[in-house]
Design an enzyme around this catalytic site. Sequence first.
Site, PDB file in Angstrom:
ATOM      1  N   GLN A  76      13.748 -15.108 -15.440  1.00  0.00           N
ATOM      2  CA  GLN A  76      13.827 -13.691 -15.797  1.00  0.00           C
ATOM      3  C   GLN A  76      15.271 -13.200 -15.672  1.00  0.00           C
ATOM      4  O   GLN A  76      15.953 -13.470 -14.688  1.00  0.00           O
ATOM      5  CB  GLN A  76      12.887 -12.875 -14.891  1.00  0.00           C
ATOM      6  CG  GLN A  76      12.804 -11.395 -15.234  1.00  0.00           C
ATOM      7  CD  GLN A  76      12.171 -11.106 -16.592  1.00  0.00           C
ATOM      8  OE1 GLN A  76      11.377 -11.888 -17.101  1.00  0.00           O
ATOM      9  NE2 GLN A  76      12.531  -9.986 -17.196  1.00  0.00           N
TER      10      GLN A  76
ATOM     11  N   LYS B 286       3.768 -10.565 -17.538  1.00  0.00           N
ATOM     12  CA  LYS B 286       3.765 -11.844 -18.264  1.00  0.00           C
ATOM     13  C   LYS B 286       2.735 -12.801 -17.675  1.00  0.00           C
ATOM     14  O   LYS B 286       1.999 -13.465 -18.407  1.00  0.00           O
ATOM     15  CB  LYS B 286       5.164 -12.493 -18.201  1.00  0.00           C
ATOM     16  CG  LYS B 286       6.228 -11.733 -18.997  1.00  0.00           C
ATOM     17  CD  LYS B 286       7.628 -12.334 -18.823  1.00  0.00           C
ATOM     18  CE  LYS B 286       8.673 -11.420 -19.456  1.00  0.00           C
ATOM     19  NZ  LYS B 286      10.020 -11.983 -19.509  1.00  0.00           N
TER      20      LYS B 286
ATOM     21  N   ASP C 125      11.641 -18.960 -23.752  1.00  0.00           N
ATOM     22  CA  ASP C 125      12.315 -17.680 -24.018  1.00  0.00           C
ATOM     23  C   ASP C 125      13.123 -17.724 -25.311  1.00  0.00           C
ATOM     24  O   ASP C 125      13.499 -16.690 -25.849  1.00  0.00           O
ATOM     25  CB  ASP C 125      13.292 -17.365 -22.877  1.00  0.00           C
ATOM     26  CG  ASP C 125      12.782 -16.275 -21.954  1.00  0.00           C
ATOM     27  OD1 ASP C 125      12.010 -15.420 -22.424  1.00  0.00           O
ATOM     28  OD2 ASP C 125      13.158 -16.289 -20.770  1.00  0.00           O
TER      29      ASP C 125
HETATM   30  N1  GUN Z   1      14.832  -9.714 -19.471  1.00  0.00           N
HETATM   31  C1  GUN Z   1      14.548  -8.794 -20.423  1.00  0.00           C
HETATM   32  N2  GUN Z   1      13.820  -9.356 -21.408  1.00  0.00           N
HETATM   33  C2  GUN Z   1      13.650 -10.642 -21.067  1.00  0.00           C
HETATM   34  C3  GUN Z   1      12.980 -11.740 -21.681  1.00  0.00           C
HETATM   35  O1  GUN Z   1      12.397 -11.648 -22.760  1.00  0.00           O
HETATM   36  N3  GUN Z   1      13.028 -12.918 -21.014  1.00  0.00           N
HETATM   37  C4  GUN Z   1      13.671 -13.057 -19.839  1.00  0.00           C
HETATM   38  N4  GUN Z   1      13.679 -14.238 -19.266  1.00  0.00           N
HETATM   39  N5  GUN Z   1      14.310 -12.066 -19.235  1.00  0.00           N
HETATM   40  C5  GUN Z   1      14.298 -10.870 -19.859  1.00  0.00           C
END
Ligand code: GUN
Length: 297
Positions: free
Chosen positions: A97, A53, A120
């Site tokens: 996350q 990311k 998110d």
């Molecule tokens: N864990 C798995 N997918 C995601 C996501 O899209 N965002 C976040 N913050 N955690 C995740």
Amino acid sequence: MAHLIDGNAIAAQVRADVQAEVAAWTAAGHRPPYLAVVLVGDDPASASYVRGKTRDAAEVGILSDTLTYDARFSETELLDLIADLNADDGVDGILVQLPLPDHIDEQKVIYAIDPAKDVDGFHPASIGKLVLGQPGFQPATPAGIMEMLRRSGISPRGQHAVVVGRSNIVGKPMANLLLQKGVDATVTVCHSRTPDLPSMTRQADILVAAIGRAHFITADMVKPGAVVIDVGINRVEDATRPRGYRLVGDVDFEAVREKAGWITPVPGGVGPMTRAMLLRNTMLAARNRLERRAGSR
Ligand code: GUN
């Protein structure tokens, strides 16, 4: 043989669009969008997603920091950190996350994030807007899938979409996006307790697999010519790989590609789209921040 939906190529188009937007934004005298990423604990998959990311963010000119804490970081400390990031005018987007260590209540953390910085799209305010069909932050994975379909020229209108999986971050928002006015799919949501799942999935013109089990969707569960979207990222042991594992989806790709009309690979399908949509949300957060400020003057 199914057409391959190339998530890497489509995500590169989205990134190029965001990069142009960021360039225009900074050329207009604004500081670059800034994303704060919070990583708690030592889950290797999470660490790897977060690296992806932030690498993508840097590529398009979005600034970011990853704030990393070990698994002993307490819920109170995390909530305090979020309060600081909420109050910090230099922060446009906040991403915590998931999953978090067991001693931290994920819901509490998601509620604590300022909805204006919820890139998110997991805050109840964001989910509410999505369900109501109002503009806002959409969760990156389902939003990325919608973008993939659009850019592949696949219209869900009048199609029967079957979503397998009912998670808050994929299955539920995915079903709602497919249901929106103007998208106009007819949607069925299935899950681990659905009786005779194959009879449901075989009705799908568009099948979204978000179960989290390797090779769960087999060829006999797929209607000939269907669009098959594989959200799974599962590690399976593979001694021939340097890391000792390889990544596979929820779909038995080799068999299903013979039967489907369109299919996304893993890796290189939904994953890169998820990351690209986060960038778009971060750019949106920066724009909204400025509009709010203008509105409050
Ligand atoms: N864990 C798995 N997918 C995601 C996501 O899209 N965002 C976040 N913050 N955690 C995740």
